[in-house]
Scaffold this motif. Structure first.
Motif, PDB file in Angstrom:
ATOM      1  N   SER A  35       1.748  36.386 -15.416  1.00 35.28           N
ATOM      2  CA  SER A  35       1.059  35.957 -14.195  1.00 35.28           C
ATOM      3  C   SER A  35       0.224  34.700 -14.423  1.00 35.28           C
ATOM      4  CB  SER A  35       0.155  37.078 -13.685  1.00 35.28           C
ATOM      5  OG  SER A  35      -0.895  37.330 -14.603  1.00 35.28           O
ATOM      6  N   GLU A 136       1.175  40.978  -8.805  1.00 33.28           N
ATOM      7  CA  GLU A 136      -0.057  41.726  -9.079  1.00 33.28           C
ATOM      8  C   GLU A 136       0.145  42.858 -10.083  1.00 33.28           C
ATOM      9  OE1 GLU A 136       1.844  43.492  -5.350  1.00 33.28           O
ATOM     10  OE2 GLU A 136       1.453  41.499  -6.200  1.00 33.28           O
ATOM     11  N   LYS A 137       1.399  43.209 -10.385  1.00 38.56           N
ATOM     12  CA  LYS A 137       1.668  44.294 -11.328  1.00 38.56           C
ATOM     13  C   LYS A 137       2.483  43.864 -12.541  1.00 38.56           C
ATOM     14  CE  LYS A 137       1.546  48.038  -7.906  1.00 38.56           C
ATOM     15  NZ  LYS A 137       2.302  49.173  -7.322  1.00 38.56           N
ATOM     16  N   SER A 167       5.447  32.386 -14.168  1.00 44.39           N
ATOM     17  CA  SER A 167       5.120  32.083 -12.771  1.00 44.39           C
ATOM     18  C   SER A 167       5.636  30.699 -12.382  1.00 44.39           C
ATOM     19  CB  SER A 167       3.606  32.136 -12.565  1.00 44.39           C
ATOM     20  OG  SER A 167       3.113  33.427 -12.849  1.00 44.39           O
TER      21      SER A 167
END
Length: 387
Positions: A35, A136-137, A167
């Motif tokens: 992320s 988010e996970k 990302s």
């Protein structure tokens, strides 16, 4: 970077971890999170390997070329079927005519079998389970899978390598990170199912099917114009829906139980910590009987403290309603400072004479009373008349 490079990493690629890496796995996972790492064209993937990778297939290039040429041919055939107006959109069983969809599916299924034959013949059969994770996970899922692969449940399966997409450099709506768990033989149903069960039971992951590395190398994905399936195994081809659901339910039940236990343990530790740090109550000072005398000496205080206390209880004060008997005060002798010894002797003699006279009078009275009683007894009794 070619499609083939998506399944291969060079030894000097900095965003990979293997057992030969200098740092440990936890340091790598903490430093490089999917992320947080943005793909600027040089770091599209993060890799974790369980052990040394299997030796690359020497005939992989030949397999890729043959499969790519065949896929081009299949694509042309599918396009011709789609553009042929003589083929009905709907099947006509009476006339024995097949629909465009039925003809396309026949070509596509034939292509799937042909591509498998090419892969097996050249020994290029490796593949991977496909997993998509939301931003988010993704860090949590990736860390769990990486640890499982190296030293957890996945380490006992045929899985040997995993990767996750970093990302995008620019904001992409509805973006999901692709995670791949690699296996040496994607056509080995037994080993593929074994990995599948671990991913479901120990990680609760939603699986998107199994794709061969050959498919990736020739650019066969879900949007390919040929319409050929981009996966060689779908979930329901390996396990029933009820079995898949049961394994995931077991995972989430275990996860919830662990969370509950952790909360209870934290509450217990907090309670114990609170009891341990709670200040002890100060002892109450005993009230002193009287105010401290600033002029009293230490000796006087010690003397009073060492006196034995009386065991007799204090008598209660008489109530106001009851009449208390007052002791009769004895007559105090009036001291005469001017009296002589002779005077004292005369007074004492007079007192004794007075007492003797009183005793004599009392004796006479008693004798007179006794004499009267004797006279009454001797007197004759009078006879009583008849009534």
């Amino acid at each position: 970077m070619s499609k083939k490079d998506d399944d291969n990493i060079s030894e000097d690629y900095p965003y990979q971890w293997t057992p030969k890496s200098e740092g440990n796995l936890q340091d790598f996972l903490g430093k490089y999170k999917p992320s947080m790492v943005q793909n600027d064209g040089t770091k599209p993937w993060l890799w974790v390997a369980k052990s040394d990778r299997p030796r690359e297939v020497e005939d992989a290039e030949a397999a890729i070329k043959e499969a790519a040429d065949y896929l081009t041919e299949v694509t042309d055939r599918v396009q011709k079927i789609q553009n042929d107006d003589s083929i009905p959109v709907r099947a006509n069983k009476k006339k024995g005519l097949k629909s465009k969809k039925e003809l396309r599916e026949e070509v596509q299924n034939e292509a799937t079998q042909k591509l498998k034959e090419i892969a097996v013949r050249h020994g290029y059969v490796s593949g991977k389970w496909l997993i998509f994770a939301p931003p988010e996970k993704v860090d949590m899922i990736w860390s769990s899978l990486a640890n499982s692969l190296v030293s957890g449940p996945l380490s006992s399966t045929s899985a040997f390598l995993a990767k996750v997409a970093t990302s995008p450099q620019n904001d992409t709506p509805n973006y999901s990170h692709l995670i791949c768990v690699y296996m040496p033989d994607a056509y080995d149903q037994g080993s593929v199912t074994e990995v599948m069960k671990v991913l479901l039971r120990n990680h609760g992951i939603n699986l998107m099917g199994v794709k061969t590395n050959l498919y990736t190398s020739i650019g066969l994905d879900s949007k390919h114009p040929s319409g050929v399936s981009s996966t060689v195994w779908k979930n329901t081809a390996l396990m029933k829906d009820t079995e898949i659901k049961a394994l995931k339910d077991e995972y989430y039940a275990e996860l919830n139980a662990a969370k509950t236990a952790a909360v209870e343990e934290a509450a217990s530790k907090k309670a114990e910590s609170g009891a341990a740090t709670r200040p002890k109550p100060k002892p109450k000072l005993k009230d002193k009987a009287g105010a401290d005398d600033p002029f009293a000496s230490d000796d006087e205080g010690d003397t009073e403290d060492t006196k034995p206390t009386s065991k007799k209880a204090a008598k209660p004060a008489p109530s106001s309603g009851s009449k208390a008997k007052r002791p009769v005060p004895k007559k105090a002798k009036v001291a005469n400072d001017f009296a002589s010894d002779s005077d004292d002797g005369e007074a004492e003699a007079a007192r004794k004479a007075e007492v003797k006279a009183k005793k004599a009078g009392t004796t006479k009275k008693r004798k007179g009373a006794e004499l009267d009683e004797e006279v009454e007894e001797e007197a004759p009794k009078k006879k009583r008349g008849r009534a």
